[in-house]
Motif scaffolding. Structure first.
Motif, short mmCIF file in Angstrom:
data_model
loop_
_atom_site.label_atom_id
_atom_site.label_comp_id
_atom_site.label_asym_id
_atom_site.label_seq_id
_atom_site.Cartn_x
_atom_site.Cartn_y
_atom_site.Cartn_z
N THR A 17 3.50 -2.86 6.54
CA THR A 17 2.28 -3.46 6.00
C THR A 17 1.85 -4.61 6.89
OG1 THR A 17 2.92 -2.91 3.73
CG2 THR A 17 1.22 -4.59 4.02
N GLY A 18 0.61 -4.55 7.35
CA GLY A 18 0.05 -5.62 8.16
C GLY A 18 -0.95 -6.43 7.35
N THR A 19 -0.97 -7.73 7.58
CA THR A 19 -1.88 -8.62 6.88
C THR A 19 -2.56 -9.54 7.89
OG1 THR A 19 -0.45 -8.65 4.93
CG2 THR A 19 -2.10 -10.39 5.09
N ALA A 20 -3.87 -9.69 7.74
CA ALA A 20 -4.64 -10.65 8.53
C ALA A 20 -5.44 -11.51 7.57
CB ALA A 20 -5.57 -9.95 9.51
N GLU A 21 -5.40 -12.82 7.78
CA GLU A 21 -6.10 -13.76 6.91
C GLU A 21 -6.80 -14.79 7.78
OE1 GLU A 21 -4.39 -14.82 2.83
OE2 GLU A 21 -4.03 -16.64 4.01
N LEU A 22 -8.12 -14.88 7.65
CA LEU A 22 -8.89 -15.88 8.38
C LEU A 22 -9.06 -17.10 7.49
CD1 LEU A 22 -10.54 -16.68 10.90
CD2 LEU A 22 -12.54 -15.66 9.80
N ARG A 23 -8.58 -18.24 7.98
CA ARG A 23 -8.60 -19.47 7.20
C ARG A 23 -9.52 -20.49 7.86
NH1 ARG A 23 -1.97 -19.69 6.80
NH2 ARG A 23 -1.70 -17.86 5.45
N ARG A 24 -10.27 -21.19 7.03
CA ARG A 24 -11.19 -22.24 7.51
C ARG A 24 -10.97 -23.46 6.63
NH1 ARG A 24 -16.71 -19.78 8.37
NH2 ARG A 24 -15.60 -19.05 10.25
N ALA A 25 -10.40 -24.51 7.24
CA ALA A 25 -9.98 -25.69 6.49
C ALA A 25 -9.01 -25.22 5.39
CB ALA A 25 -11.18 -26.44 5.94
N SER A 26 -9.31 -25.52 4.13
CA SER A 26 -8.39 -25.13 3.05
C SER A 26 -8.79 -23.80 2.41
CB SER A 26 -8.34 -26.23 1.98
OG SER A 26 -9.63 -26.45 1.44
N ASP A 27 -9.83 -23.14 2.95
CA ASP A 27 -10.34 -21.91 2.34
C ASP A 27 -9.89 -20.67 3.11
OD1 ASP A 27 -11.77 -23.39 0.44
OD2 ASP A 27 -13.49 -23.60 1.80
N VAL A 28 -9.71 -19.58 2.38
CA VAL A 28 -9.49 -18.28 3.00
C VAL A 28 -10.85 -17.58 3.09
CG1 VAL A 28 -8.41 -16.02 2.76
CG2 VAL A 28 -7.14 -18.09 2.13
N VAL A 29 -11.34 -17.39 4.31
CA VAL A 29 -12.64 -16.75 4.52
C VAL A 29 -12.56 -15.27 4.20
CG1 VAL A 29 -14.44 -16.22 6.22
CG2 VAL A 29 -13.29 -18.45 6.28
N GLU A 30 -11.49 -14.62 4.66
CA GLU A 30 -11.35 -13.19 4.42
C GLU A 30 -9.90 -12.78 4.65
OE1 GLU A 30 -13.71 -9.02 5.35
OE2 GLU A 30 -14.46 -10.92 6.13
N ARG A 31 -9.49 -11.73 3.93
CA ARG A 31 -8.13 -11.21 4.06
C ARG A 31 -8.19 -9.69 4.05
NH1 ARG A 31 -3.46 -9.74 1.06
NH2 ARG A 31 -1.56 -10.80 1.79
N GLN A 32 -7.45 -9.06 4.96
CA GLN A 32 -7.38 -7.61 5.00
C GLN A 32 -5.94 -7.16 5.21
OE1 GLN A 32 -10.04 -5.33 7.46
NE2 GLN A 32 -11.81 -6.62 7.00
N GLU A 33 -5.64 -5.95 4.73
CA GLU A 33 -4.31 -5.36 4.90
C GLU A 33 -4.43 -3.92 5.40
OE1 GLU A 33 -1.96 -5.44 1.37
OE2 GLU A 33 -1.49 -7.58 1.52
N PHE A 34 -3.37 -3.43 6.01
CA PHE A 34 -3.28 -2.02 6.35
C PHE A 34 -1.83 -1.59 6.20
CE2 PHE A 34 -2.01 -3.87 10.37
CZ PHE A 34 -1.02 -3.01 10.85
N THR A 35 -1.62 -0.29 6.08
CA THR A 35 -0.26 0.26 6.05
C THR A 35 -0.10 1.30 7.15
OG1 THR A 35 -0.88 1.94 4.42
CG2 THR A 35 0.04 -0.13 3.58
N LEU A 36 1.08 1.35 7.70
CA LEU A 36 1.43 2.27 8.77
C LEU A 36 2.76 2.91 8.42
CD1 LEU A 36 1.22 3.32 11.81
CD2 LEU A 36 2.53 1.26 12.39
N THR A 37 2.86 4.22 8.54
CA THR A 37 4.11 4.91 8.27
C THR A 37 4.73 5.39 9.59
OG1 THR A 37 3.36 5.67 6.10
CG2 THR A 37 5.21 6.85 7.09
N ILE A 38 5.93 4.97 9.84
CA ILE A 38 6.69 5.43 10.99
C ILE A 38 7.73 6.44 10.51
CG2 ILE A 38 8.35 4.77 12.78
CD1 ILE A 38 6.79 2.27 13.24
N PRO A 39 7.65 7.68 10.96
CA PRO A 39 8.56 8.72 10.45
C PRO A 39 10.00 8.53 10.97
CG PRO A 39 7.16 9.59 12.21
CD PRO A 39 6.67 8.21 11.93
#
Length: 318
Positions: free
Chosen positions: A296-318
């Motif tokens: 699971t990958g997470t990216a979060e863009l933060r500006r001062a004390s605020d979270v502008v945007e957050r996204q996630e993705f999942t990747l399966t490695i066999p």
């Protein structure tokens, strides 16, 4: 065709809300995956400011850029819509969706709008739609269209560095910002006087997309959505975030967790404003392969004390 980005129009003040009612010119959700990259420039100096006094514009920009997240979406055929009822006054088609660069500049000179359509409306109003996909324009000179009718598809023709439709709005030849038609800006206050029937969301920068790779990807591949996924024996696992409208001192938090816990995480301080950029972190392989399972990958863009945007993705490695 005249091109709103380069024409010498003054940002004047003849409009009030209600004289022209607009709908967004793109058939795509503007809260994601699509978004507005840039707005009309309200700063008379050599810097730039959008209607909120923020930096989502560039010097002399005369329209609003409704963007696709990646270049591969051009092939999906995202429709460009008439923002208001009117008559087709001009069209251009046949230009390749090359994107703007030093190599293509000479081919584009004098045709910076690329493939496009100009509509005229009542009482001196007109709208112009630029950078459309080659061969997609579906209207003819003199044709009557209604608000929401399909004009063609989003492309990357003319002076375009990313896939989008550039909408210019003019009244008696003067540029109007549909988000602030009276050109009276009070920073920090919500603008209520607009030309939109339903005001598109304002995203003050954000995350266009995130993903995983086997190494630090090329920016061109991120923009085209052609980054190869990592394999069980890849030399590294990398998480990247594709960003827009970032400001100095923003922080992008990146984290990748796997079936055995945290793989890597880091906070990256952004040192300057950028219209588009990406950041990536990764970890090298130290065994014979990566553990099988879900990552699971997470990216979060933060500006001062605020979270502008957050996204996630999942990747399966066999």
């Amino acid at each position: 065709m005249r091109y709103g980005l380069l024409a010498l129009f003054s940002l004047a003040v003849p409009a009030t809300a209600g004289e022209l009612s607009l709908v967004p010119p793109i058939e795509c959700d503007l809260t994601g995956p699509c978004y507005i990259q840039q707005y009309v420039d309200h700063d008379p100096t050599d810097t730039a400011s959008d209607f909120t006094c923020a930096s989502l514009s560039y010097d002399g920009h005369k329209g609003t850029d409704f963007a696709l997240p990646t270049r591969d979406m051009i092939d999906q055929g995202i429709n460009v819509l008439a923002s208001a009822t009117g008559t087709v006054r001009g069209i251009r088609d046949g230009m390749e969706d090359l994107g703007y660069s030093k190599a293509t500049a000479s081919q584009i000179e004098g045709r910076e709008c690329g493939n496009g359509v100009v509509l005229v409306h009542k009482d001196g109003w007109e709208t112009q739609y630029c950078h459309m996909r080659k061969g997609s324009i579906s209207v003819a000179q003199g044709q009557q269209v209604n608000a929401g009718d399909i004009l063609g598809q989003v492309g990357m023709s003319g002076r375009a560095e990313f896939p989008h439709v550039h909408l210019s709005v003019r009244h008696d030849g003067k540029v109007i910002d549909p988000f602030d038609p009276d050109d009276v800006i009070t920073c920090g206050e919500t603008e209520t006087d607009t030309l939109w029937s339903d005001v598109p969301p304002y995203r003050a920068g954000g995350i266009i997309s995130i993903g995983a790779a086997a190494g630090i990807p090329d920016f061109s591949n991120i923009r085209a959505n052609t980054v190869p996924l990592p394999k069980p024996t890849s030399d590294a696992l990398v998480i990247y975030a594709y960003l827009f409208g970032t400001r100095k001192s923003d922080v992008i938090h990146l984290a990748l967790n796997g079936p055995e816990g945290s793989v890597i995480k880091r906070d990256i301080l952004l040192k300057k404003p950028q219209a588009q950029s990406f950041r990536a972190i990764g970890k090298k392989l130290k065994t014979d392969r990566w553990p099988a399972g879900t990552y699971t990958g997470t990216a979060e863009l933060r500006r001062a004390s605020d979270v502008v945007e957050r996204q996630e993705f999942t990747l399966t490695i066999p």
